[in-house]
Design a protein around this motif. Structure first.
Motif, mmCIF file in Angstrom:
data_model
loop_
_atom_site.group_PDB
_atom_site.id
_atom_site.type_symbol
_atom_site.label_atom_id
_atom_site.label_comp_id
_atom_site.label_asym_id
_atom_site.label_seq_id
_atom_site.Cartn_x
_atom_site.Cartn_y
_atom_site.Cartn_z
ATOM 1 N N MET A 1 0.822 -1.198 0.000
ATOM 2 C CA MET A 1 0.000 0.000 0.000
ATOM 3 C C MET A 1 0.863 1.257 0.000
ATOM 4 S SD MET A 1 -3.105 0.738 -0.129
ATOM 5 C CE MET A 1 -4.222 2.044 0.127
ATOM 6 N N LYS A 2 1.973 1.203 0.742
ATOM 7 C CA LYS A 2 2.870 2.352 0.806
ATOM 8 C C LYS A 2 3.449 2.667 -0.571
ATOM 9 C CE LYS A 2 7.311 3.641 2.756
ATOM 10 N NZ LYS A 2 8.437 3.187 3.532
ATOM 11 N N ASN A 3 3.729 1.619 -1.364
ATOM 12 C CA ASN A 3 4.274 1.824 -2.702
ATOM 13 C C ASN A 3 3.286 2.578 -3.587
ATOM 14 O OD1 ASN A 3 6.562 0.426 -1.966
ATOM 15 N ND2 ASN A 3 5.853 -1.498 -2.826
ATOM 16 N N ILE A 4 2.035 2.197 -3.528
ATOM 17 C CA ILE A 4 1.016 2.841 -4.354
ATOM 18 C C ILE A 4 0.841 4.292 -3.945
ATOM 19 C CG2 ILE A 4 -1.433 2.805 -4.969
ATOM 20 C CD1 ILE A 4 -1.301 -0.245 -4.636
ATOM 21 N N ILE A 5 0.859 4.546 -2.651
ATOM 22 C CA ILE A 5 0.686 5.917 -2.166
ATOM 23 C C ILE A 5 1.843 6.807 -2.614
ATOM 24 C CG2 ILE A 5 0.618 7.349 -0.080
ATOM 25 C CD1 ILE A 5 -0.989 5.063 1.226
ATOM 26 N N THR A 6 3.077 6.322 -2.498
ATOM 27 C CA THR A 6 4.212 7.151 -2.915
ATOM 28 C C THR A 6 4.222 7.375 -4.431
ATOM 29 O OG1 THR A 6 5.651 5.200 -2.968
ATOM 30 C CG2 THR A 6 5.691 6.545 -0.966
ATOM 31 N N ILE A 7 3.794 6.391 -5.192
ATOM 32 C CA ILE A 7 3.722 6.577 -6.646
ATOM 33 C C ILE A 7 2.626 7.577 -6.997
ATOM 34 C CG2 ILE A 7 3.181 5.420 -8.824
ATOM 35 C CD1 ILE A 7 4.582 2.923 -7.612
ATOM 36 N N LEU A 8 1.484 7.500 -6.326
ATOM 37 C CA LEU A 8 0.410 8.462 -6.573
ATOM 38 C C LEU A 8 0.810 9.872 -6.144
ATOM 39 C CD1 LEU A 8 -2.771 6.414 -5.597
ATOM 40 C CD2 LEU A 8 -1.995 7.072 -7.895
ATOM 41 N N ILE A 9 1.537 9.992 -5.042
ATOM 42 C CA ILE A 9 2.038 11.305 -4.625
ATOM 43 C C ILE A 9 3.012 11.845 -5.667
ATOM 44 C CG2 ILE A 9 3.471 12.508 -2.914
ATOM 45 C CD1 ILE A 9 2.177 10.678 -0.787
ATOM 46 N N SER A 10 3.871 10.975 -6.188
ATOM 47 C CA SER A 10 4.811 11.389 -7.233
ATOM 48 C C SER A 10 4.074 11.868 -8.475
ATOM 49 C CB SER A 10 5.738 10.233 -7.604
ATOM 50 O OG SER A 10 6.485 9.811 -6.509
ATOM 51 N N LEU A 11 3.045 11.135 -8.878
ATOM 52 C CA LEU A 11 2.250 11.552 -10.029
ATOM 53 C C LEU A 11 1.553 12.879 -9.756
ATOM 54 C CD1 LEU A 11 1.298 10.767 -12.869
ATOM 55 C CD2 LEU A 11 -0.615 9.570 -11.789
ATOM 56 N N GLY A 12 1.080 13.069 -8.534
ATOM 57 C CA GLY A 12 0.470 14.338 -8.157
ATOM 58 C C GLY A 12 1.446 15.496 -8.225
ATOM 59 N N VAL A 13 2.687 15.267 -7.802
ATOM 60 C CA VAL A 13 3.724 16.304 -7.879
ATOM 61 C C VAL A 13 3.993 16.655 -9.342
ATOM 62 C CG1 VAL A 13 6.184 16.752 -7.460
ATOM 63 C CG2 VAL A 13 4.784 15.744 -5.660
ATOM 64 N N VAL A 14 4.063 15.644 -10.189
ATOM 65 C CA VAL A 14 4.317 15.866 -11.619
ATOM 66 C C VAL A 14 3.183 16.680 -12.244
ATOM 67 C CG1 VAL A 14 4.409 14.668 -13.846
ATOM 68 C CG2 VAL A 14 5.817 13.881 -11.953
ATOM 69 N N ILE A 15 1.953 16.280 -12.002
ATOM 70 C CA ILE A 15 0.806 16.985 -12.582
ATOM 71 C C ILE A 15 0.711 18.405 -12.040
ATOM 72 C CG2 ILE A 15 -1.720 17.002 -12.690
ATOM 73 C CD1 ILE A 15 -1.557 13.909 -12.818
ATOM 74 N N THR A 16 0.961 18.581 -10.768
ATOM 75 C CA THR A 16 0.919 19.919 -10.176
ATOM 76 C C THR A 16 1.951 20.833 -10.819
ATOM 77 O OG1 THR A 16 0.134 19.021 -8.080
ATOM 78 C CG2 THR A 16 1.133 21.215 -8.018
ATOM 79 N N ASN A 17 3.161 20.330 -11.018
ATOM 80 C CA ASN A 17 4.174 21.181 -11.637
ATOM 81 C C ASN A 17 3.857 21.462 -13.103
ATOM 82 O OD1 ASN A 17 6.670 22.657 -11.279
ATOM 83 N ND2 ASN A 17 7.484 21.216 -12.778
ATOM 84 N N ASP A 18 3.257 20.506 -13.797
ATOM 85 C CA ASP A 18 2.848 20.778 -15.172
ATOM 86 C C ASP A 18 1.780 21.872 -15.214
ATOM 87 O OD1 ASP A 18 4.638 18.980 -16.219
ATOM 88 O OD2 ASP A 18 3.180 17.361 -16.452
ATOM 89 N N LEU A 19 0.862 21.854 -14.264
ATOM 90 C CA LEU A 19 -0.149 22.914 -14.193
ATOM 91 C C LEU A 19 0.484 24.255 -13.826
ATOM 92 C CD1 LEU A 19 -3.067 20.987 -12.463
ATOM 93 C CD2 LEU A 19 -2.982 21.805 -14.832
#
Length: 149
Positions: A1-19
């Motif tokens: 579960m921790k792996n999925i959360i850190t990957i989703l947080i990473s994707l969120g950081v990427v999308i936020t910076n693209d915005l």
């Protein structure tokens, strides 16, 4: 579960910076090294149970998604100078990210050395292929709401 959360947080950081790059240009481009370092820490070091090969694939994929978002949707003129700055920021982020990934890969105790070396090589090959195929991504891009008069 921790792996999925850190990957989703990473994707969120990427999308936020693209915005951020789209709405508050050129900050998204300038934040690129920081974003790449953050996602490499999240994926490379904090994901203990993820295999090294998957760490490399996921991190390379996130970096590619971020780069595509920045080069296509960041504000600016989308000329050669902007592409050069975007590529410079990408390289400035890739150097520490590679070191962080190598540290994260070699911290894995239960993996063979062959898998660790394959993961490192795979990360490099994926990014080199991406950069060779999409080296001029975003050049000449214009938005429908821009006025050219």
């Amino acid at each position: 579960m921790k792996n999925i959360i850190t990957i989703l947080i990473s994707l969120g950081v990427v999308i936020t910076n693209d915005l951020i790059g789209h709405f508050f240009a050129p900050n998204g481009i300038l934040f690129t090294p920081i974003v790449i370092i953050i996602i490499s820490i999240l994926v490379g070091i904090l994901n203990d149970k993820l295999s090294p090969i998957w760490k490399s694939i996921i991190l390379a994929g996130l970096i590619m998604i971020h780069d595509v978002g920045i080069k296509l949707y960041s504000g600016g003129r989308h000329d050669h100078q902007g592409l050069g700055v975007a590529n410079l920021m990408l390289v400035l982020g890739l150097i520490p990210a590679f070191v962080i990934l190598v540290v994260g890969i070699f911290r894995a105790k239960n993996e063979s050395k062959l898998h660790k070396w394959i993961a490192i090589f795979l990360f490099l090959v994926l990014l080199i292929i991406y950069l060779l195929l999409f080296n001029d991504l975003g050049l000449g891009r214009h938005y429908w709401y821009e006025w050219n008069g």
